[in-house]
Every structure is written in C-alpha cells, then in structure tokens.
Design a protein around this motif. Structure first.
Motif, PDB file in Angstrom:
ATOM      1  N   UNK A 407       0.773  -1.134  -0.049  1.00  0.00           N
ATOM      2  CA  UNK A 407      -0.022   0.038   0.097  1.00  0.00           C
ATOM      3  C   UNK A 407       0.958   1.235  -0.132  1.00  0.00           C
ATOM      4  N   UNK A 408       0.244   2.254  -0.429  1.00  0.00           N
ATOM      5  CA  UNK A 408       0.964   3.752  -0.286  1.00  0.00           C
ATOM      6  C   UNK A 408       1.628   3.851   0.957  1.00  0.00           C
ATOM      7  N   UNK A 409       0.959   3.616   2.215  1.00  0.00           N
ATOM      8  CA  UNK A 409       1.579   3.794   3.377  1.00  0.00           C
ATOM      9  C   UNK A 409       2.960   2.845   3.680  1.00  0.00           C
ATOM     10  N   UNK A 410       2.840   1.791   3.179  1.00  0.00           N
ATOM     11  CA  UNK A 410       4.101   0.810   3.448  1.00  0.00           C
ATOM     12  C   UNK A 410       5.036   1.380   2.368  1.00  0.00           C
ATOM     13  N   UNK A 411       4.793   1.890   1.256  1.00  0.00           N
ATOM     14  CA  UNK A 411       5.981   2.422   0.548  1.00  0.00           C
ATOM     15  C   UNK A 411       6.617   3.657   1.233  1.00  0.00           C
ATOM     16  N   UNK A 412       5.978   4.212   2.094  1.00  0.00           N
ATOM     17  CA  UNK A 412       6.643   5.326   2.579  1.00  0.00           C
ATOM     18  C   UNK A 412       7.507   4.744   3.844  1.00  0.00           C
ATOM     19  N   UNK A 413       7.220   3.474   4.277  1.00  0.00           N
ATOM     20  CA  UNK A 413       7.971   2.678   5.233  1.00  0.00           C
ATOM     21  C   UNK A 413       9.225   2.079   4.956  1.00  0.00           C
ATOM     22  N   UNK A 414       9.355   1.833   3.613  1.00  0.00           N
ATOM     23  CA  UNK A 414      10.401   1.125   3.006  1.00  0.00           C
ATOM     24  C   UNK A 414      10.951   1.765   1.625  1.00  0.00           C
ATOM     25  N   UNK A 415      11.992   2.206   1.884  1.00  0.00           N
ATOM     26  CA  UNK A 415      12.706   2.648   0.510  1.00  0.00           C
ATOM     27  C   UNK A 415      13.496   1.493  -0.382  1.00  0.00           C
ATOM     28  N   UNK A 416      13.768   2.023  -1.476  1.00  0.00           N
ATOM     29  CA  UNK A 416      14.289   1.070  -2.330  1.00  0.00           C
ATOM     30  C   UNK A 416      15.538   0.385  -1.891  1.00  0.00           C
ATOM     31  N   UNK A 417      16.584   1.462  -1.352  1.00  0.00           N
ATOM     32  CA  UNK A 417      17.882   0.824  -0.970  1.00  0.00           C
ATOM     33  C   UNK A 417      17.523  -0.333   0.333  1.00  0.00           C
ATOM     34  N   UNK A 418      16.545   0.117   1.190  1.00  0.00           N
ATOM     35  CA  UNK A 418      16.292  -1.084   2.215  1.00  0.00           C
ATOM     36  C   UNK A 418      15.939  -2.208   1.528  1.00  0.00           C
ATOM     37  N   UNK A 419      14.731  -2.355   0.828  1.00  0.00           N
ATOM     38  CA  UNK A 419      14.380  -3.559   0.115  1.00  0.00           C
ATOM     39  C   UNK A 419      15.585  -4.277  -0.514  1.00  0.00           C
ATOM     40  N   UNK A 420      16.717  -3.650  -1.196  1.00  0.00           N
ATOM     41  CA  UNK A 420      17.720  -4.228  -1.862  1.00  0.00           C
ATOM     42  C   UNK A 420      18.432  -4.951  -0.618  1.00  0.00           C
ATOM     43  N   UNK A 421      18.909  -4.162   0.325  1.00  0.00           N
ATOM     44  CA  UNK A 421      19.507  -4.548   1.311  1.00  0.00           C
ATOM     45  C   UNK A 421      18.796  -5.970   1.951  1.00  0.00           C
ATOM     46  N   UNK A 422      17.447  -5.932   1.911  1.00  0.00           N
ATOM     47  CA  UNK A 422      16.772  -7.253   2.304  1.00  0.00           C
ATOM     48  C   UNK A 422      17.273  -8.413   1.737  1.00  0.00           C
ATOM     49  N   UNK A 423      17.252  -8.270   0.080  1.00  0.00           N
ATOM     50  CA  UNK A 423      17.508  -9.456  -0.403  1.00  0.00           C
ATOM     51  C   UNK A 423      19.087  -9.490  -0.816  1.00  0.00           C
ATOM     52  N   UNK A 424      19.867  -8.695  -0.276  1.00  0.00           N
ATOM     53  CA  UNK A 424      21.323  -8.947  -0.495  1.00  0.00           C
ATOM     54  C   UNK A 424      21.933  -9.122   0.933  1.00  0.00           C
TER      55      UNK A 424
END
Length: 1229
Positions: A407-424
């Motif tokens: 959701x849009x609220x979730x997109x504010x809580x997670x940035x692209x860099x943070x998501x890439x860090x999750x999978x790396x």
C-alpha cells in the motif's frame, strides 16, 4: 556365554564370539569361526533391515518414472538369484548333514538363512528402485560393500584353513564361500555403475541438464560429476549457456510458490487468532476487555516478529537441515576417533614386540577415518549451501511479490535501498546462519569432549587450559573493542569519501569545464588519508588478535605440560601424551574459535529475520477497493458511488463523498488547485487507495500514465510494447501520434536504442511521451492520464492532444480520464470534474460550468491571468466560443506544423558526444558493458599489486614468514626430543631445561608471527594507497565521452566495493595464502625428516595437488565473475518494480514481472550452484590428498619403526594430521 554356546556350540575350543588372543595378540590375525559365522555375516543384514522402512518410504514418495530392464539390471538380478540359491543350498546341505548324523550347530543354519532372506530383500529394493527411476543406489551400494568386507573375512579364513588343514576337509563350505565372495564382488561392481535414465520422468529432459542426477553414488559423494565443467573451464571461456539449467527442485517456480503458500497459511492462521480474540473481546464484560486487548496486542507483536517467518522456513527446509546436521554429527565422531587411533599407533611404535600388521591396520584406519570425515563434512557443507540458495530464492521471491501489493503507507516505510538490502545483506546473514548455527551447540560439546580426552591423558593438568582461555578472553575483548572503534572511524571516512566521489562523478562535466580536477582530487585524497590511518591502526590490532588466537595453542600446551611435569616428578611426558594432546588442542582451538562466529551469526540472523518479517507484514492494498466488471450490462466505464478514500488506515480521508460516473468513450478532464486530490482520484479508480466507504467499479481493461514518468532500463521499443506483440503498423501510428518519430530519428539505433537507468539519457518530455505511447499501444478500454502534457513543450503538447487525446485522436473511441492544468484544452473535453479539498465541487461540460460562474470559473480566471503574465503556453484550439477573456484582447490561434513539432522535440533531447553516438549506433546500447577477464588472474596483476606494496617490504614479509615457520618447526622438533628423553627411576632428566626452551621458542615464534602478519597487512595498506591514487588520477583525467558511456554505478563500484576488497580482503587472503604455503612446507619437511622415503609419495601427491588447484582456479574465477554480473539485474529489477508498481498493477501485468524476477533468480542460481559445487570438489580432493599424505607418513613409520623413535613418529604424524586443514582453508581463498 550360554547364548554363544547355544548358537555356535563347542567346536575346536571355547564357543565365544571373539577371542582377543586369536584376533589381536598374534602375528597372523584372525576371527573365531563363531564370530565369522554370526556377527560378521549379520552386520550387513542388520544394516539393510534397519534402512529398509525409511528407504522404502523415500522411494514411494520420490517417483521419477521407471527404468527399462537394462543389461546392468538383469545382471544384478541374475547374480542376486544365484546368491539366494547358494545361501539356501547351504541351509539344505546342513539339514542333509544333520540327517546323516553329522553334528551341526545352529549358526550353520541361521546365518545362511538370514543372508539369503536379506538378499531377497536387496533384490526387492533393486526392483523398486527400477520402478521409481533410481539410477544409482547409495543404500544398496553400502550394503554390498559391507557384504563384500564380510565375505572377504570369511574368504581369508577359508584360505588360511585350507593352508593349515587342507582343502578336502570341508570342501563344500570352501567352494560356497569362494563363490559367495565372487558373486558379492560382482554385485558391488554392478552397483557402482549407473543405470539408464528413467522413462516418463517428470524431471526436465533438457539434454544439458545437471549431470548429478545421472551420476553414480560414488561420483555424487566425491563430486567427480563436476569434473567435466572444470575441464571445460580450464580450456575455454565459460558462458551462461555452458552451465546447466537450474534443477527443478531449486527453481523459483517451485520454491517461491511453496514459500508463498506457507506464508499465506501462516498469515491466515494469525488473522484467525486475532479475529477470535476480537470476537471474544466483544462477548466479554468490561472487566475482561483489558485482558483481551493485551492478548490481541501480544498477537500483533508476535505477528510482526520473526516467529511466523521462522516457522515457514522450518516447515520448508527443516528436514533437509536435520539431515545435514546428522552428517556433521557423524563427521565429528570420525574427527574424535582419529586422536584415539593416533594414540594406539604411537603405543605400537613404542612397543617393538607388537606385530607389524597392527601398525598397517592403524595407518589405514587413520586414512579411512580421515576420508569418511571429509565425505561427511563436505556433504554437510554442500547441503548447507544448496539450502542457502533455496532460502535466498524463497526470501527474494516473497519480497518481490510483496512489492507488487504494498500500500502507499507501506511504500513510505520502505525505500528502494532498504528493500535491496533485504535481498542482499539480510539474506546473506540467513545463509551464514545455516552454516554456523550448528556451531552454537556442537562447539561446546566438542570442547567438553576435548577436555575429557585431555583429562584421560594428563589428568587434572588439563583443566589449566580453562585458565588460559580466561586469561586470553579479556585481552581479545579489549583488542576487539578498540579495533571496532577504529573500524567505525574508517567507515565514517569511507562514507564521506563515497559521498564526495558520487558528487564529483555526478557533476564531472562542470568540474572539467572549470578545470577543477586537481582541487577535487586533493579533497578526496585528504579524506582517503584519514581513512587509511584508521585502517592502519585497525590492521595492527588485527595482527595482535590473530597472534593471540594462533598462540593460544602453544600457551595451552605449554601451561598443561608445565603443570603436568613440574607438579610430580613421576609424570613422564611421552610421545603419546604430548602429540595426542597437541592434536586434541588443535580441535579444541578450532571449536573455541568457531563458537563466537556461530553466536554472532545467530544474533545477526535474528536481526535480519525481524527486518524481513517487519517488511512482509507491511500493509497491503485491498483488492476489493476497485472491482473490474467485464459484463456488457454496465453502461458507464467508471462508476464511484459515495466513495471516501484515504492513503492509509491511519490517515484522514483525502477524498470524500465522491459520486462519479464516466460514460463509455467520453473524455473527462479532472481539474483543480494543487493538492485538491486529482491524482488521488485516479489512484482511487485504480484501487491504490483504501476505501473506507463506497465502492468503485471499472469496466474492462485500463491503461495508466503516471504523473512521474516511469521507464524501464530497456530499449525504446520494449518500453512501448511492454510485453505485447509487435504490430509494426500500430507501433508507427502510436509513435507518430505521441511525437516520438523525431526522437527516434536522433537516437543512435532508433527504436532499438537503450534507455538508461531511470531514463538517464532522456529528457522529462521524452520519458513522458514514451509512457504515453506505452499506454496507447495497449489498446485498452479506459485510459487514466495523470497530467501527461505538463512535461512537454507547448507545441508538442498541442500535437499530442490533437493526435492522441482529442476528439480526432487515436483514443477518440476510448474512455479517457485526463488530469490536467492546461486550461486551453478544456473546451474540447466532454465533461469536467472540478475538485476542491478532496471533494467534487462541480461537474459538467465546459459551457455549463462557465454559465454557473462558480468555483471552476474563478479557478479559470486566476489561471488565465497567470498565463498572461507568464511566457506563451498552449494556443487556443478549435472552437473557442465561451472562452473567458480579459481586457487585453481575445485569444490567438497559431497553426501547428511538423517542423515546429520537430524543433520543439529537439529542444527536449539530451545531447550526447559524437564518440558516444558512433559507439552505440550499431548495438543500440548507450551504456558500455563491463569487460570481464576470462580464466585465471594474470601474473601482471599480481606483479602490479606487489610493486605497489614495495619490493623491500615483499622481501621482508617472505623472510619473516620463513623465520617464524622455522621456529615452529624447531619447537615441534624440540618437543619430540623431550618425549624421547630416557626415564630413570620413573622420572625424566632435564625437564626444566626442556620446558624453558620449549616456552622460549614459542614466545619468539609468536613475535615472528606478529611481525610477519603486521608486515603483510601494512603492505596491503601501502598498496591500497598507491592503487587508489592511480584509479582516481585515471578517472579524473578521462575524456567526457568516457563518463557518457560508463554508468556512474560501475565507477562507484570501483571506488567502493573493489577498493574495499583492496583495502581489507586482498591483504587478508595474501596473509592466509602465505601462512598455508609455509605451513605446508613445514609439514613436508617434518615428514621427510622423520621418514625420508615418504618423499616418494609426497612428490606425486603435490603434483596432483597443483593440478586440482589449476583446474579449480581457472573455472572458479569465471564463475565468480559471472555470478557478480548476474546479481545486479536482480537488484535493478526490484528497484524498477518498486518505482513502477502502480503502472504494473494498472496494466494487470504482475505475472509477467514475476516471471522475469523468477528468470533472473534462476539465472543467478544457475551460476551460484556450480560455484558452490566447485568449492566442494576442490575441498574433497585436496583433503583426500592430505589424508593420503597421513597414510604414507604412517606406513613409512611402520616400515622404519626399528630406527624411528616414538617422539619422531608422533612429531611426523601429528603434523601430517594437520594437512587437511590448510587444504580446506585454501579452497575458500
């Protein structure tokens, strides 16, 4: 005794299963006939009957299709039936003899019957394997191996019996024993072979499939099935097509779907619990509400933590992980068996009266134990790495699918860099945990076992090792804490340097125009100097920490031997106590060092699991917020009834009381002040907002053009097609209507030209027109357009409206909802919705709203006044009747020509250098791909690194390493002399002298190790400084077209990750390589000094050692480069998807992007898997060679034991047993 008498009966002596005088204390070893007839024959049978229920259950659940009756299968069955006949003929012959009055004991009947029935079971399993498609059986191979060993024992006994008493005394049993041994050998050979592939298999029939599945059991456990790829990689450059497709059980399609099902189950269970608590809360009285609320909060907190995620991973991979743990436990059993056998071997060397066969038996026992330890340890590592790859696939797939529903609220809580860090980063922590987790409980058990064995050797003196550990603990703690402070300082300066480098590269054009290269270079080098100062201090402390760790073995040994010998003069330090203790202390030290890594891995994995769980539990879009209706009974394309919408459940509504109906084929304009909710209205139609009240219905398919243009890092053509088939005519009409033809003419490769990351090589107008063309090409029924004309010039916008959006455009028959600030086009639309403060203020046609003279008319007047003050905007189009005019006069019309469009488009094009244009003209790609080397790293690269470090320093490093290794050799040799000191009246002479020299040699060696390690690490700092200076100078002096062709990400990778490798990784690997090389030379020297004839075996083994390394390195280097290259597209795809998720959802194109994510994951795993197997192949073969050196050292010690003292033999063997450890570590370098 009674049971054995009843079984075997009295025959030529006592009827006991074993007689040590006959078996052990004799020059010709043998077993009692009772032991041979019962225990020896029954061991293989017991093994198969124990395995049968588990293995048959496994076969029933792993149907791979059946195998036709091959010659191999027929031969197995024929030999098996002959064995059954032979066994039961023995039984019938015994019955006949008993009927003739010849006395026979029960063992003569029972053993052949048991063996015959077990052979029938083996034949049944052979048939079951054929029906289930098993080409090579490990269970039956082990059974036939055990049977052959048992047959060999009976065969040798019969040969000995025939030599002593003659063949004719019991000729029937002689003949049957010889036939039985030959037939079992035949079965063993047949089960080493591989049968034909199965028919009707569900597995992939790709001719290039992984050869592991069709390999023999022996090839699987030794990883020789991988040798073909290693040979290929050593002869030519490898490509992705040379690798095997990912196995079905490892594919994203299988694993991610499984993980998704498990996650949904877990999520629904948690939701049910929370709903149950909420229901009970409503049923309870006020006194119980607080308790219910507390329970609900607890459930929510648990839901957001790692528990559910951990349960999912356990349900998916728990069984496989437990099997790997069993392998590690068995490996540890063999690990601790080796010191016991070494102890027996040294006793044998000391006892000159012991039979020679005993020494050979101990030598081969140590070799066999070492090989079995290697096989089980490498199987554990292989299973952990495969499990890690599957876990990474599962987590990456779950994270990617979450991106598509956030959701849009979730997109504010997670940035692209943070998501890439999750999978790396976070996934890597979980992969590390798989390998290190067992150390958290196995390492303490290893330490306890070591202390128990040491207590048996040295008594209470063994407990002094605890005091040494307690002494070293605070020292290591202080060093680690201080080093972490320096590392933090270094990281701070590194971040500062990375930020400055990024700014320089981003603005390199301005820097070059002003000639500021030297100034900025000095600024970067100033930060770099501070970074290297912190790194230098950190490396010195790291050297001290390493010396502390390596010297702990010496300190424990010194303290234990000192206490043991000085407390009581009658305590004699012989070879067995000294060198078996050294072997145990090495195991103890390894376990002690492994424990902190395991605990650290568990702590970091806990944090990563929490981060992953928090992300996966973020709020998702409600699929019921907007419904698609494809039935023809609905007249309006878009209907909103009493809609109230908000961006998230926690925020106030952004749209209220929305009632809207958009007729099919109409053009609706949405206007209003900034922040009035225009974009929110489109988001509500798409279902991107949370509907707190009302409903949204949309008929048929939709296409969406967002306000912020989103393009893929692909060709212009791929961006427009967006997964659709190419229709050349329609494509040309779309690009012409969207004013893209002039752009395509200027692009180096036309429509095949690559668009850079985030559209870096396109202007804002070009990106918006590509977005619009993508939407138009889809031929959707509904078009939602969020101000697509704002980023284009006036004439281009007029062209687009006329040819695409307007009454005569390509979309004239489609339903169009256009958010716009361009008031000049409003007379051409069918209806206008005027929004104010999140509510519909007015609705109607342009003329109707003007006649009302309400909020829309006021808005129009203010905008006309603003446009008169500003430069020219859109010219009035078509019928301007009803246009509001001011005192300055009427609107003017200006005709639109093709040349004006071309000139306007030309102003939007970002110019590139001619060199860049010519370079990209043929391929269509703007960015230059990174060049990767093939094969091994060239000698020139090593030479350049050593030259950067300084020749004098290199020479001093080699000399210091040689000196400290010579001191290590002297210390071990001195200990061997100490253990050989004669014993007078129960005591050894010169104990204090021996102990003092032993301690002095250890201290001097520790100082030498510190000097050597410090020199290597500080030399790495010097080399890093020189290489960074060369890199910075080369980049800053490069011409401008270099920066246009080279993505900033590639350059930042050189300045960040690669320089980090030069700073820390390469010096550490160089230190390890030098340490292992000199350690290997020391081991060779010790073995050759003790047993000179061992050199005959060492030379060919070393040649094999070098050959294995050669094959491995050339292939492994290529696989690592390919793996690094395959990782970047995964992260780029995640980033692109996160930024364009609303467009993907609007176009209902999620499955295509999921398929691409699966493809990228599989391509990465396709490379990672061979890389992991290559490490196991090298480790297995090198450790086998190390075990071979142990075998030859022991064999030559047995041969020369009359001239060899126990101390020298212990010195040689204890060092030889360390041989597998350098090889094991080398394969990780």
């Amino acid at each position: 005794m009674g049971a054995s008498t009843a079984l075997c009966g009295p025959r030529d002596g006592p009827a006991v299963p074993r007689d040590w005088n006959q078996t052990w204390h004799t020059n010709i070893p043998g077993l009692t006939w009772c032991f041979e007839s019962s225990i020896t024959a029954w061991i293989p049978c017991a093994y198969l009957w124990i395995c049968f229920p588990f293995y048959y259950w496994y076969l029933r659940h792993r149907n791979k299709g059946y195998i036709r009756m091959s010659h191999i299968f027929k031969a197995k069955m024929v030999l098996g039936f002959i064995l059954v006949i032979l066994c039961f003929s023995n039984v019938f012959f015994m019955v006949w003899e008993k009927s003739q009055g010849i006395p026979r004991t029960p063992a003569f009947f029972i053993s052949p019957a048991v063996v015959g029935i077990t052979t029938v079971l083996a034949l049944f399993l052979t048939q079951a394997e054929r029906m289930m498609g098993i080409q090579s059986s490990g269970v039956l191979l082990i059974y036939w191996l055990l049977s052959f060993v048992a047959a060999l024992v009976m065969f040798s006994s019969k040969i000995q019996h025939a030599l002593e008493r003659g063949f004719l005394e019991d000729h029937f049993h002689h003949v049957t024993t010889y036939l039985y041994a030959g037939l079992v050998l035949g079965e063993l050979v047949l089960f080493c072979l591989v049968d034909h592939p199965p028919f009707f298999s569900k597995a992939d029939n790709n001719p290039n499939q992984c050869p592991e599945a069709s390999s023999s059991f022996l090839s699987k456990i030794t990883y020789w099935w991988f040798s073909g790829l290693l040979w290929k990689g050593s002869q030519q450059a490898l490509g992705v097509d040379d690798l095997w497709p990912v196995r079905k059980q490892d594919s994203s399609e299988e694993i991610v779907a499984w993980a998704e099902r498990e996650w949904k189950k877990c999520h629904s269970r948690t939701q049910q619990k929370m709903e149950s608590v909420t229901f009970k809360k409503g049923q309870k009285t006020e006194t119980s509400i607080a308790e219910a609320e507390e329970r609900e909060a607890l459930l929510q907190s648990k839901h957001s933590q790692r528990g559910p995620l951990l349960r999912i991973f356990w349900s998916m991979f728990g069984t496989y992980f437990l099997l790997s743990t069993v392998c590690l436990v068995i490996c540890d059993i063999f690990l601790f068996s080796t010191p016991k056998v070494l102890s027996l071997f040294l006793k044998f060397i000391e006892d000159q009266a012991a039979p020679s066969w005993l020494g050979y038996f101990y030598a081969f026992s140590m070799f066999l134990l070492g090989c079995l330890q290697t096989l089980f340890e490498q199987r554990y590592m292989y299973m952990c790495l495969v499990l890690g790859l599957r876990l990474r696939t599962a987590v990456t797939g779950l994270v990617y699918r979450k991106i598509l529903v956030m959701s849009n609220a979730s997109r504010k809580a997670a940035t692209t860099g943070e998501i890439v860090n999750l999978v790396s980063v976070d996934v890597q922590k979980l992969m590390d945990l798989i390998i290190y987790f067992n150390g958290t409980w196995l390492a303490p058990i290893r330490i306890i076992i070591c202390f128990v064995f040491l207590w048996q050797l040295l008594g209470p003196s063994a407990l002094t090792a605890i005091a040494v550990f307690l002494f070293l603990l605070p020292l290591n703690f202080v060093i680690t804490k201080k080093r972490s402070q320096f590392q933090e300082t270094q990281m701070k300066h590194k971040d500062e340097r990375a930020k400055l480098t990024n700014e320089i590269l981003s603005n390199i054009k301005v820097i070059k125009l002003y000639g500021w290269e030297k100034t900025f270079m000095e600024k970067v080098l100033g930060v770099r100097k501070q970074e290297l100062q912190a790194l230098k201090r950190s490396q010195i402390l790291f050297s001290a920490s390493l010396v502390s760790f390596h010297s702990s073995t010496f300190l424990i040994t010194f303290v234990m031997f000192a206490v043991y010998t000085l407390v009581d003069n009658t305590h004699v330090l012989d070879a067995e106590k000294a060198f078996v203790s050294l072997t145990l202390i090495n195991i103890l030290n390894t376990a002690h060092s492994f424990l902190p890594f395991s605990i650290n891995a568990a702590v970091q994995a806990k944090v990563s699991l929490n981060r992953l769980a928090a992300f996966l539990n973020l709020e998702e879009l409600n699929p019921e917020s907007s419904s698609r209706n494809t039935s023809g009974c609905v007249q309006a394309s878009i209907t909103i009834r009493n809609g109230t919408f908000c961006w998230s459940k926690e925020t106030s509504p952004c749209l209220r009381s929305i009632d809207l109906s958009v007729p099919q084929g109409s053009l609706l304009a949405v206007v209003g002040q900034v922040g009035a909710g225009k974009s929110s209205l489109l988001a509500a139609v798409l279902g991107e907002l949370e509907a707190t009240d009302g409903c949204v219905t949309m008929k048929d398919t939709a296409a969406y053009v967002p306000q912020q243009a989103w393009v893929l890092n692909a060709s212009v053509e791929d961006n427009i097609l967006f997964g659709k088939e190419m229709d050349e005519t329609w494509f040309n009409r779309v690009t012409e209507a969207c004013a893209l033809h002039p752009d395509l003419e200027t692009f180096p490769a036309g429509q095949k030209s690559e668009i850079g990351e985030k559209g870096i090589n396109l202007s804002g107008g070009q990106k918006q027109r590509v977005n619009l063309a993508r939407a138009v090409y889809r031929k959707a029924s509904i078009y939602l357009l969020d101000d697509p004309l704002s980023a284009v010039d006036a004439h281009v916008g007029q062209h687009i409206f006329e040819h695409v959006l307007g009454p005569s455009g390509l979309l004239k028959d489609k339903t169009r909802v256009l958010v716009t600030h361009t008031i000049n086009i409003l007379p051409q639309v069918d209806n206008i919705v005027f929004l104010m403060d999140g509510m519909i203020s007015e609705t109607g046609s342009y003329q109707e709203l003007l006649q009302r003279n309400g909020a829309f008319a006021d808005f129009l007047r203010s905008h006309v006044t603003a446009e008169e003050k500003a430069p020219a905007g859109f010219a009035a189009m078509g019928d301007t009747k009803g246009t509001i005019t001011t005192g300055s006069g009427p609107s003017q019309e200006k005709p639109l020509s093709g040349d004006s469009v071309k000139s306007a488009v030309g102003r939007e094009t970002i110019p590139v250098s001619p060199d860049c244009t010519s370079a990209a003209a043929t391929s269509g790609g703007l960015s230059k791909a990174e060049r990767t080397q093939h094969g091994r790293v060239g000698a020139g690269v090593y030479g350049a690194y050593l030259q950067a470090a300084g020749r004098a320093l290199c020479v001093s490093v080699v000399l210091s390493c040689a000196c400290q290794q010579a001191l290590a050799f002297s210390r071990g040799y001195w200990l061997s002399l100490w253990t050989d000191d004669p014993v007078h009246n129960g005591t050894q002479q010169h104990t204090e002298l021996r102990l003092g020299v032993f301690g002095a040699l250890g201290v001097v060696q520790a100082l030498g190790r510190f000097a050597c390690t410090t020199a290597v690490l500080l030399g790495g700092v010097l080399a890093s400084h020189q290489l960074f200076l060369q890199l910075l100078s080369s980049v800053m002096r490069s011409p401008m077209f270099f920066f246009e062709q080279t993505p900033i990400g590639h350059l930042l990778n050189r300045f960040s990750r690669d320089m980090d490798a030069v700073d820390s990784v390469i010096p550490d690997k160089l230190k390890s390589m030098l340490g292992f090389l000199f350690n290997l030379l020391e081991i060779y020297l010790v073995i050759v000094v003790a047993t000179p004839w061992a050199a005959m075996a060492i030379v060919p083994l070393t040649v094999l050692y070098a050959a294995f390394q050669h094959f491995y390195v050339s292939t492994s280097c290529q696989l690592r480069r390919m793996e690094a290259a395959s990782r970047s597209p995964i992260y780029s795809h995640i980033s692109e998807t996160f930024q364009g998720s609303s467009v993907i959802r609007a176009h209902k194109d999620q499955q295509r992007f999921i398929s691409k994510s699966n493809f990228l994951l599989d391509e990465n795993q396709r490379i990672c898997f061979p890389g992991a197997v290559a490490d196991r192949w090298l480790a297995t073969n090198l450790e086998f060679l190390g075990n071979g050196i142990v075998l030859f050292a022991a064999l030559f010690a047995v041969v020369a034991r009359t001239q060899l003292s126990p101390g020298t033999a212990g010195f040689s063997l204890s060092y030889a047993l360390q041989m597998p450890f350098p090889t094991k570590s080398c394969c990780h370098c």
